[in-house]
Design an enzyme around this catalytic site. Structure first.
Site, short mmCIF file in Angstrom:
data_model
loop_
_atom_site.label_atom_id
_atom_site.label_comp_id
_atom_site.label_asym_id
_atom_site.label_seq_id
_atom_site.Cartn_x
_atom_site.Cartn_y
_atom_site.Cartn_z
N GLU A 131 6.87 -4.41 0.86
CA GLU A 131 6.79 -3.09 0.22
C GLU A 131 7.95 -2.19 0.61
OE1 GLU A 131 2.91 -1.20 0.30
OE2 GLU A 131 3.81 0.78 -0.02
N LYS B 58 -5.02 2.60 4.27
CA LYS B 58 -4.08 1.57 3.79
C LYS B 58 -2.67 1.92 4.23
CE LYS B 58 -1.36 -0.68 0.65
NZ LYS B 58 0.07 -0.49 0.37
N ASP C 168 -2.78 -12.51 13.15
CA ASP C 168 -3.75 -12.72 12.08
C ASP C 168 -4.01 -11.38 11.37
OD1 ASP C 168 -6.08 -13.03 10.58
OD2 ASP C 168 -7.02 -14.38 12.02
N HIS D 184 10.00 5.75 -3.19
CA HIS D 184 9.74 4.41 -3.71
C HIS D 184 10.74 4.02 -4.78
CE1 HIS D 184 5.99 2.55 -2.28
NE2 HIS D 184 5.72 3.76 -1.85
C1 MEV Z 1 1.26 3.11 -0.16
O1 MEV Z 1 1.52 1.79 0.24
C2 MEV Z 1 0.54 3.86 0.94
C3 MEV Z 1 0.07 5.27 0.56
O2 MEV Z 1 -0.74 5.21 -0.60
C4 MEV Z 1 -0.71 5.80 1.72
C5 MEV Z 1 -1.38 7.13 1.46
O3 MEV Z 1 -1.67 7.43 0.29
O4 MEV Z 1 -1.63 7.84 2.46
C6 MEV Z 1 1.23 6.15 0.22
#
Ligand code: MEV
Length: 423
Positions: free
Chosen positions: A83, A261, A277, A375
């Site tokens: 990513e 995430k 892992d 991004h």
């Molecule tokens: C993207 O990989 C992770 C985000 O969505 C985390 C978040 O929203 O805090 C940008």
């Protein structure tokens, strides 16, 4: 002199130059550097011994996050991820943490849980009492399975027993608590659980069924904390925005999971770089986030008395630096060397700091300009490359796509035609 991980303009350099800097920082050998330079570092024979039905290997970019200071020590942190922005985000946040001392971390002993499911017992509560009464013998039998671990100060250290109601009736669930030292631990845990099961059956007259590690590693926790000054973050409004973003995550699991995430973007990238892992970590982290019955953010953020921002995280961290793929994968070994050959605990502590850093970077971006502009830069480069731009034209095509706000392959092709026909 202490080495600093604050290397200005690291991201602007070519991969070879970065590797030279990392080689100097970590004292990598020429062979190790060469292994990173070439593709196919994991050869087919090694791969074939790792998993079944091998037909090739699957490469991922390995980057290094700069600026990390954890408990006063500087680290360059290897991160493997597909990513864009994750490594840059970690590096940026780590830089912002430095003026207030970087990340402060602490962790528990590396104690993991092995579960034994006992069924077909007439009196589950009596069975529970019997098992607890026989704890010493059970631990001795468990520890006979791995004398090296006990010599290192680890091994089975305790038992918990619960009676759990289920759709097929009550069952007795035994937790064998095992200090796994520098291993992730699943193998030794499973072996110990299988070895003690016959004692449990004999004691209770019941039948043991599953004997397996639990990935909810509630006894193997890391806490990390960092203060970010409001000036470095961009002012009061940014701090207020981040606190609002956090409140959203704390109030709504649909947001909380994305917040987490973002944390796992960092945690898992280091896990992959060190061949840990990743599924065990993901499963454990998300279950831990839901421990109090509703899904919660793994981190929390608040304003200090001075108006700065303080963030902290508590996360289970079942990672190892010996055994399994960590011992086999050549790049994982180099990653550990880049980190200064940490113990499993130290590695887990660094990973929690990286998770917190990625979380801060994501929230700051979301609370200000949004996530897309960062991004899009790399995305535009990928689109340019996919459209067929050669190395020297990728940046030019990407810059035009961004300026025109049309990051599309058809437009990239048009720009490329234009540029190449001018040549
Ligand atoms: C993207 O990989 C992770 C985000 O969505 C985390 C978040 O929203 O805090 C940008």
């Amino acid at each position: 002199m202490e080495k600093s991980s604050e290397i200005s303009g690291f991201y602007r350099r070519a991969p070879g130059e970065r590797l030279k800097l990392v080689t100097d920082f970590a004292g990598l050998t020429e062979e190790e550097a060469e292994l990173l330079r070439k593709t196919g570092a994991l050869n087919i024979d090694q791969a074939n011994r790792m998993v079944e039905n091998v037909i090739g290997t699957m490469e991922l970019p390995l980057g290094v996050a700069t600026n990390f200071m954890v408990n006063g020590k500087d680290y360059l942190v290897p991160m493997a991820t597909e990513e864009p922005s994750v490594i840059a985000a970690a590096s940026n946040a780590a830089k912002m943490a430095r003026p207030k001392g970087g990340f402060h971390v602490e962790s528990t002993l590396p104690i993991m849980i092995g579960q034994i499911q006992l069924t077909d017992v007439e009196d589950p509560l009596a069975a529970k009492e019997k098992i607890i009464g026989e704890m010493r013998n059970i631990l001795v039998r468990a520890n006979e399975q791995d004398p090296v671990l006990t010599k290192l100060g680890g091994g089975a250290v305790g038992l918990d027993v619960r009676v759990v109601d289920s759709t097929v009736g009550p069952m007795v669930i035994i937790h064998l608590l095992i200090d796994v030292r520098d291993a992730m631990g699943a193998n030794v845990i499973n072996t110990m659980c299988e070895a003690v099961a016959p004692i449990v059956e004999e004691l209770t007259g019941g039948k043991t069924f599953l004997k397996i590690v639990s990935n909810l590693a509630v006894h193997r926790l890391v806490r990390a904390k960092a203060v970010f000054s409001k000036e470095v973050l961009g002012g009061d409004e940014v701090v207020a925005g981040i606190i609002k973003a956090y409140a959203f995550a704390a109030a709504d699991p649909f947001r909380g999971v994305t917040h987490n995430k973002g944390i796992m973007n960092g945690v898992i990238a280091v896990a992959l770089a060190t061949a840990n892992d990743t599924r065990a970590l993901e499963a454990g982290a998300h279950a831990y986030a839901a421990m109090d019955g509703s899904y919660r953010p793994l981190s929390s953020w608040e304003r200090t008395g001075d108006g700065d921002l303080v963030g902290s995280i508590e996360i289970p961290m079942a990672v190892g630096v010996i055994g399994g793929a960590t011992a086999v994968h050549p790049v994982a070994k180099i990653s550990r060397k880049i980190l200064g050959m940490p113990s499993a605990r130290e590695l887990g502590e660094i990973m929690a700091a990286v998770g917190l850093a990625n979380n801060l970077a994501a929230m700051r971006a979301l609370a200000t300009e949004g996530i897309q502009s960062g991004h899009l830069k790399l995305h535009a480069k990928n689109i340019a490359a996919t459209a067929g731009a050669t190395e020297e034209l990728i940046d030019k095509v990407a810059a035009r796509l961004i300026a025109e706000k049309k990051i599309r392959i058809d437009r990239a092709k048009e720009i490329l035609d234009e540029l190449t026909s001018k040549k």
